[in-house]
Design a protein around this motif. Structure first.
Motif, PDB file in Angstrom:
ATOM      1  N   THR A   1       6.891  -0.922 -12.255  1.00 31.75           N
ATOM      2  CA  THR A   1       7.613  -1.031 -13.339  1.00 31.75           C
ATOM      3  C   THR A   1       7.039  -0.282 -14.453  1.00 31.75           C
ATOM      4  O   THR A   1       8.073   0.703 -15.002  1.00 31.75           O
ATOM      5  CB  THR A   1       7.257  -2.476 -14.131  1.00 31.75           C
ATOM      6  N   ALA A   2       5.904   0.297 -14.430  1.00 34.32           N
ATOM      7  CA  ALA A   2       5.527   1.229 -15.586  1.00 34.32           C
ATOM      8  C   ALA A   2       6.003   2.859 -14.823  1.00 34.32           C
ATOM      9  O   ALA A   2       6.602   3.435 -15.771  1.00 34.32           O
ATOM     10  CB  ALA A   2       3.826   1.292 -15.663  1.00 34.32           C
TER      11      ALA A   2
ATOM     12  N   LEU B   1      -4.396   3.091 -11.273  1.00 32.98           N
ATOM     13  CA  LEU B   1      -4.292   1.648 -10.938  1.00 32.98           C
ATOM     14  C   LEU B   1      -3.752   1.384  -9.622  1.00 32.98           C
ATOM     15  O   LEU B   1      -4.042   0.491  -8.805  1.00 32.98           O
ATOM     16  CB  LEU B   1      -3.412   1.018 -12.169  1.00 32.98           C
ATOM     17  N   ALA B   2      -2.481   2.163  -9.455  1.00 29.12           N
ATOM     18  CA  ALA B   2      -1.757   1.788  -8.102  1.00 29.12           C
ATOM     19  C   ALA B   2      -2.602   2.389  -7.042  1.00 29.12           C
ATOM     20  O   ALA B   2      -2.672   1.686  -5.949  1.00 29.12           O
ATOM     21  CB  ALA B   2      -0.540   2.655  -8.092  1.00 29.12           C
ATOM     22  N   ALA B   3      -3.440   3.441  -6.947  1.00 28.93           N
ATOM     23  CA  ALA B   3      -4.157   4.153  -5.843  1.00 28.93           C
ATOM     24  C   ALA B   3      -5.512   2.907  -5.864  1.00 28.93           C
ATOM     25  O   ALA B   3      -5.681   2.533  -4.634  1.00 28.93           O
ATOM     26  CB  ALA B   3      -4.763   5.357  -6.301  1.00 28.93           C
TER      27      ALA B   3
ATOM     28  N   TRP C   1      -0.784  -5.897  -9.311  1.00 27.45           N
ATOM     29  CA  TRP C   1      -1.145  -4.529  -9.879  1.00 27.45           C
ATOM     30  C   TRP C   1       0.001  -3.788  -9.313  1.00 27.45           C
ATOM     31  O   TRP C   1       0.608  -2.777 -10.089  1.00 27.45           O
ATOM     32  CB  TRP C   1      -2.382  -4.052  -9.089  1.00 27.45           C
ATOM     33  N   THR C   2       0.690  -4.000  -8.095  1.00 28.97           N
ATOM     34  CA  THR C   2       1.743  -3.095  -7.765  1.00 28.97           C
ATOM     35  C   THR C   2       3.060  -3.519  -8.441  1.00 28.97           C
ATOM     36  O   THR C   2       3.625  -2.365  -8.852  1.00 28.97           O
ATOM     37  CB  THR C   2       1.992  -3.777  -6.202  1.00 28.97           C
TER      38      THR C   2
ATOM     39  N   VAL D   1       0.743  -1.278  -0.082  1.00 30.41           N
ATOM     40  CA  VAL D   1       0.144   0.129  -0.064  1.00 30.41           C
ATOM     41  C   VAL D   1       0.749   1.191  -0.057  1.00 30.41           C
ATOM     42  O   VAL D   1       0.598   2.226  -0.446  1.00 30.41           O
ATOM     43  CB  VAL D   1      -0.867  -0.048   1.172  1.00 30.41           C
ATOM     44  N   GLY D   2       1.876   1.062   0.877  1.00 31.42           N
ATOM     45  CA  GLY D   2       2.628   2.307   0.591  1.00 31.42           C
ATOM     46  C   GLY D   2       3.552   2.702  -0.376  1.00 31.42           C
ATOM     47  O   GLY D   2       3.356   3.873  -0.890  1.00 31.42           O
ATOM     48  N   MET D   3       4.094   1.459  -1.166  1.00 37.84           N
ATOM     49  CA  MET D   3       4.471   1.927  -2.539  1.00 37.84           C
ATOM     50  C   MET D   3       3.469   2.263  -3.349  1.00 37.84           C
ATOM     51  O   MET D   3       3.931   3.172  -4.176  1.00 37.84           O
ATOM     52  CB  MET D   3       5.109   0.277  -3.069  1.00 37.84           C
TER      53      MET D   3
END
Length: 387
Positions: free
Chosen positions: A259-260, A298-300, A253-254, A106-108
């Motif tokens: 990577t992106a 996506l990350a959020a 997803w992380t 989550v932090g990442m």
């Protein structure tokens, strides 16, 4: 001799191109962040309902029969059957450590998402939720919990009887969909022969305000106290009860988002130069902005899906890293990958132990830490806003 010198120079330039952004400040930040994560993780596994000493807890963490057991890792990461292990190792590895791993993921996600949004909008006040992602996710969660509470669908399974599906089983997916839809609405509102950072921020504020007003209104329709408590936990962010299922849910997803972001660091640097400069350098600004915003959403959404809405992390972490390593996004992204987990793990330790045995949502702790820190930044810097 001259050819050897040229070859050495070429290799030196290549090496600098790949790793030239790494400097002492970045390395120091990463080492300090890893130390915080390790120390916080050891504190987390040392306390719980099942009593064990610090030495016993740490021995369970570093138990070689678990650490080097491929069957155990297959069970943790892919959901296979757990092998035999002693009681302390089972409690530490199957109950307490997953919470630490979820906090790291989550932090990442939140830190990377905030860093991307600040570059895309060229506004250092931006966060993962400035474009309405959190508000949209929270609204969908409340609609599901309040209006569909008690609803269920019975699915007949051949030879296995019947399986009952409830809306709560799909809350992570519903949260992600709500965040993505809110972002698309913001982008559509901001579009006028293209978008601009100012229009994106204003549209995000508008959509976020509307969604938050609807969230508040929905609480008046909740009759079940349990539903209200569950909704509050989601909208404030909580890691209570997380296990390996949440790790498996967020990990793919992380990895994609990280990577992106690493490969998009150069494009983020170009966006900071302004639209005219970016266009002059041959960049399709709208396409890059939309793609990178999608990565941030996506990350959020991945973090919201497993921990609910955790505020201030995506806003504060990029600031902290920028003050240490500078504004180069090659360094900033890497720094966020380490500093974000450090802040989340430390905040979760506080959330779990501050009022022990009562556990408070981690989002409350991040708000209590992030608010004063942000006020400190405002007092320290003469001007805040556009990057």
């Amino acid at each position: 001799m001259a050819s050897e010198t040229q070859e050495a120079r070429r290799r030196s330039e290549q090496s600098k191109g790949y790793f030239g952004f790494v400097d002492a400040s970045l390395v120091s930040l990463c080492i300090a962040s890893v130390g915080v994560v390790v120390l916080g993780g050891l504190v987390q596994v040392s306390f719980g309902a099942f009593s064990m000493t610090l030495v016993e807890a740490w021995q369970a963490v570093f138990n070689p029969q678990v650490v080097f057991d491929l069957d155990a890792w297959n069970a943790f990461v892919f959901g296979g059957e757990l092998p035999e292990m002693n009681k302390r190792s089972l409690i530490v590895w199957n109950i307490r450590l997953p919470r630490v791993f979820v906090a790291v993921l989550v932090g990442m996600n939140l830190a990377i998402s905030g860093a991307i949004f600040q570059a895309v909008t060229r506004n250092e006040l931006a966060s993962p939720f400035i474009l309405g992602v959190s508000s949209g996710a929270g609204l969908m969660i409340l609609v599901t919990l309040v209006l569909l509470a008690g609803a269920s669908v019975t699915v007949p399974l051949l030879f296995l009887g019947e399986f009952v599906l409830t809306p709560s089983a799909f809350l992570p997916i519903i949260a992600s969909v709500g965040g993505i839809v809110a972002f698309l609405v913001v982008y559509a509102i901001a579009w006028k022969n293209g978008t601009s950072p100012v229009r994106l921020v204003l549209a995000g504020v508008i959509v976020g305000t509307i969604c938050q007003s609807l969230q508040t209104g929905l609480f008046f329709f909740a009759d079940d106290l349990g539903v209200v408590q569950s909704a509050i936990a989601w909208t404030t962010g909580s890691l209570t009860g997380t296990d390996w299922e949440q790790v498996r849910m967020a990990l793919p997803w992380t990895l994609f988002a990280v990577t992106a972001a690493l490969f998009g660091a150069r494009q983020l640097n170009v966006l900071l130069l302004g639209e005219r400069t970016a266009n002059a350098l041959g960049m399709n600004v709208e396409r890059v902005r939309f793609a990178l915003s999608g990565v941030a959403v996506l990350a959020a959404a991945a973090s919201i899906a497993v921990a609910g809405i955790v505020g201030f992390v995506g806003l504060i972490v990029p600031h902290m890293v920028r003050n240490v390593v500078g504004s180069d996004y090659k360094k900033l992204v890497v720094g966020c990958l380490f500093a974000g987990p450090a802040l989340m793990v430390a905040a979760d330790v506080g959330a779990r132990l501050a009022l022990n045995p009562v556990q408070i949502p981690v989002g409350i702790v991040t708000g209590l830490v992030g608010g004063p820190y942000f006020l400190y930044l405002m007092r320290k810097q003469e001007a805040m806003g556009e990057i």
